[in-house]
Write a protein that holds these residues in place. Structure first.
Motif, PDB file in Angstrom:
ATOM      1  N   ARG A  53      20.242   4.789   4.960  1.00  0.00           N
ATOM      2  CA  ARG A  53      19.396   3.840   4.255  1.00  0.00           C
ATOM      3  C   ARG A  53      17.935   4.068   4.610  1.00  0.00           C
ATOM      4  O   ARG A  53      17.590   4.291   5.764  1.00  0.00           O
ATOM      5  CB  ARG A  53      19.791   2.428   4.668  1.00  0.00           C
ATOM      6  N   ARG A  54      17.085   4.012   3.625  1.00  0.00           N
ATOM      7  CA  ARG A  54      15.664   4.213   3.929  1.00  0.00           C
ATOM      8  C   ARG A  54      15.033   2.896   4.354  1.00  0.00           C
ATOM      9  O   ARG A  54      15.455   1.816   3.932  1.00  0.00           O
ATOM     10  CB  ARG A  54      14.930   4.813   2.745  1.00  0.00           C
ATOM     11  N   PRO A  55      14.020   2.982   5.175  1.00  0.00           N
ATOM     12  CA  PRO A  55      13.367   1.772   5.680  1.00  0.00           C
ATOM     13  C   PRO A  55      12.714   0.978   4.550  1.00  0.00           C
ATOM     14  O   PRO A  55      12.271   1.542   3.550  1.00  0.00           O
ATOM     15  CB  PRO A  55      12.306   2.292   6.643  1.00  0.00           C
ATOM     16  N   GLU A  56      12.652  -0.318   4.740  1.00  0.00           N
ATOM     17  CA  GLU A  56      12.098  -1.186   3.705  1.00  0.00           C
ATOM     18  C   GLU A  56      10.594  -1.005   3.533  1.00  0.00           C
ATOM     19  O   GLU A  56      10.048  -1.366   2.502  1.00  0.00           O
ATOM     20  CB  GLU A  56      12.430  -2.638   4.032  1.00  0.00           C
ATOM     21  N   ARG A  57       9.939  -0.443   4.521  1.00  0.00           N
ATOM     22  CA  ARG A  57       8.496  -0.257   4.385  1.00  0.00           C
ATOM     23  C   ARG A  57       8.154   0.823   3.357  1.00  0.00           C
ATOM     24  O   ARG A  57       7.027   0.945   2.921  1.00  0.00           O
ATOM     25  CB  ARG A  57       7.866   0.068   5.729  1.00  0.00           C
ATOM     26  N   HIS A  58       9.154   1.644   2.966  1.00  0.00           N
ATOM     27  CA  HIS A  58       8.925   2.682   1.969  1.00  0.00           C
ATOM     28  C   HIS A  58       9.145   2.174   0.548  1.00  0.00           C
ATOM     29  O   HIS A  58       8.916   2.910  -0.398  1.00  0.00           O
ATOM     30  CB  HIS A  58       9.849   3.871   2.220  1.00  0.00           C
ATOM     31  N   ILE A  59       9.605   0.954   0.405  1.00  0.00           N
ATOM     32  CA  ILE A  59       9.852   0.396  -0.918  1.00  0.00           C
ATOM     33  C   ILE A  59       8.525  -0.066  -1.507  1.00  0.00           C
ATOM     34  O   ILE A  59       7.746  -0.769  -0.865  1.00  0.00           O
ATOM     35  CB  ILE A  59      10.857  -0.758  -0.843  1.00  0.00           C
ATOM     36  N   ILE A  60       8.275   0.327  -2.748  1.00  0.00           N
ATOM     37  CA  ILE A  60       7.019   0.002  -3.408  1.00  0.00           C
ATOM     38  C   ILE A  60       7.111  -1.394  -4.020  1.00  0.00           C
ATOM     39  O   ILE A  60       8.092  -1.718  -4.698  1.00  0.00           O
ATOM     40  CB  ILE A  60       6.702   1.039  -4.508  1.00  0.00           C
ATOM     41  N   SER A  61       6.092  -2.202  -3.793  1.00  0.00           N
ATOM     42  CA  SER A  61       6.072  -3.542  -4.366  1.00  0.00           C
ATOM     43  C   SER A  61       5.756  -3.442  -5.863  1.00  0.00           C
ATOM     44  O   SER A  61       5.175  -2.458  -6.331  1.00  0.00           O
ATOM     45  CB  SER A  61       5.028  -4.402  -3.666  1.00  0.00           C
ATOM     46  N   ARG A  66       2.673  -1.260 -10.460  1.00  0.00           N
ATOM     47  CA  ARG A  66       1.851  -1.486 -11.656  1.00  0.00           C
ATOM     48  C   ARG A  66       0.500  -0.795 -11.513  1.00  0.00           C
ATOM     49  O   ARG A  66       0.004  -0.159 -12.449  1.00  0.00           O
ATOM     50  CB  ARG A  66       1.661  -2.992 -11.871  1.00  0.00           C
ATOM     51  N   ARG A  67      -0.106  -0.884 -10.329  1.00  0.00           N
ATOM     52  CA  ARG A  67      -1.404  -0.244 -10.094  1.00  0.00           C
ATOM     53  C   ARG A  67      -1.289   1.272 -10.229  1.00  0.00           C
ATOM     54  O   ARG A  67      -2.150   1.920 -10.835  1.00  0.00           O
ATOM     55  CB  ARG A  67      -1.916  -0.612  -8.699  1.00  0.00           C
ATOM     56  N   MET A  68      -0.211   1.841  -9.710  1.00  0.00           N
ATOM     57  CA  MET A  68      -0.030   3.285  -9.821  1.00  0.00           C
ATOM     58  C   MET A  68       0.169   3.713 -11.272  1.00  0.00           C
ATOM     59  O   MET A  68      -0.330   4.760 -11.703  1.00  0.00           O
ATOM     60  CB  MET A  68       1.158   3.722  -8.961  1.00  0.00           C
ATOM     61  N   ARG A  69       0.882   2.906 -12.062  1.00  0.00           N
ATOM     62  CA  ARG A  69       1.058   3.218 -13.486  1.00  0.00           C
ATOM     63  C   ARG A  69      -0.271   3.170 -14.230  1.00  0.00           C
ATOM     64  O   ARG A  69      -0.550   4.010 -15.087  1.00  0.00           O
ATOM     65  CB  ARG A  69       2.037   2.228 -14.115  1.00  0.00           C
ATOM     66  N   GLU A  70      -1.069   2.157 -13.904  1.00  0.00           N
ATOM     67  CA  GLU A  70      -2.383   2.057 -14.553  1.00  0.00           C
ATOM     68  C   GLU A  70      -3.252   3.264 -14.218  1.00  0.00           C
ATOM     69  O   GLU A  70      -3.940   3.806 -15.092  1.00  0.00           O
ATOM     70  CB  GLU A  70      -3.073   0.761 -14.136  1.00  0.00           C
TER      71      GLU A  70
END
Length: 87
Positions: A53-61, A66-70
């Motif tokens: 399982r990957r750490p939760e700190r790597h999960i993108i909010s 949305r900012r990355m898509r923009e």
């Protein structure tokens, strides 16, 4: 912990084979051996899945996503606005 379950399973099977018990006693020990075998396998599988399982700190909010898509859309619009000239 799973090793303990496996050892208990082996112990229950050995007792079922060599102990002077009634049929119910042997049946009970065989059932317990199967239960311990299942628990050990479940525990081993659970620990393997948890380690992958990957750490939760790597999960993108959602806001960061949305900012990355923009930003990607802006970069795409700038590239389309240049007309594809790479001089």
């Amino acid at each position: 912990m799973y090793i303990l379950y496996y050892l208990l399973s082996i112990g229950a099977m050995v007792m079922a084979m060599f102990a002077d018990l009634s049929t119910r006693g042997v049946g009970f020990l065989v059932v317990m051996a199967l239960v311990f075998l299942f628990l050990g396998s479940w525990n081993l599988l659970s620990s393997r899945v948890e380690s992958q399982r990957r750490p939760e700190r790597h999960i993108i909010s959602p806001d960061e996503l949305r900012r990355m898509r923009e930003l990607a859309e802006q970069a795409k619009a700038r590239k389309a606005g240049d007309g594809g000239n790479d001089t």
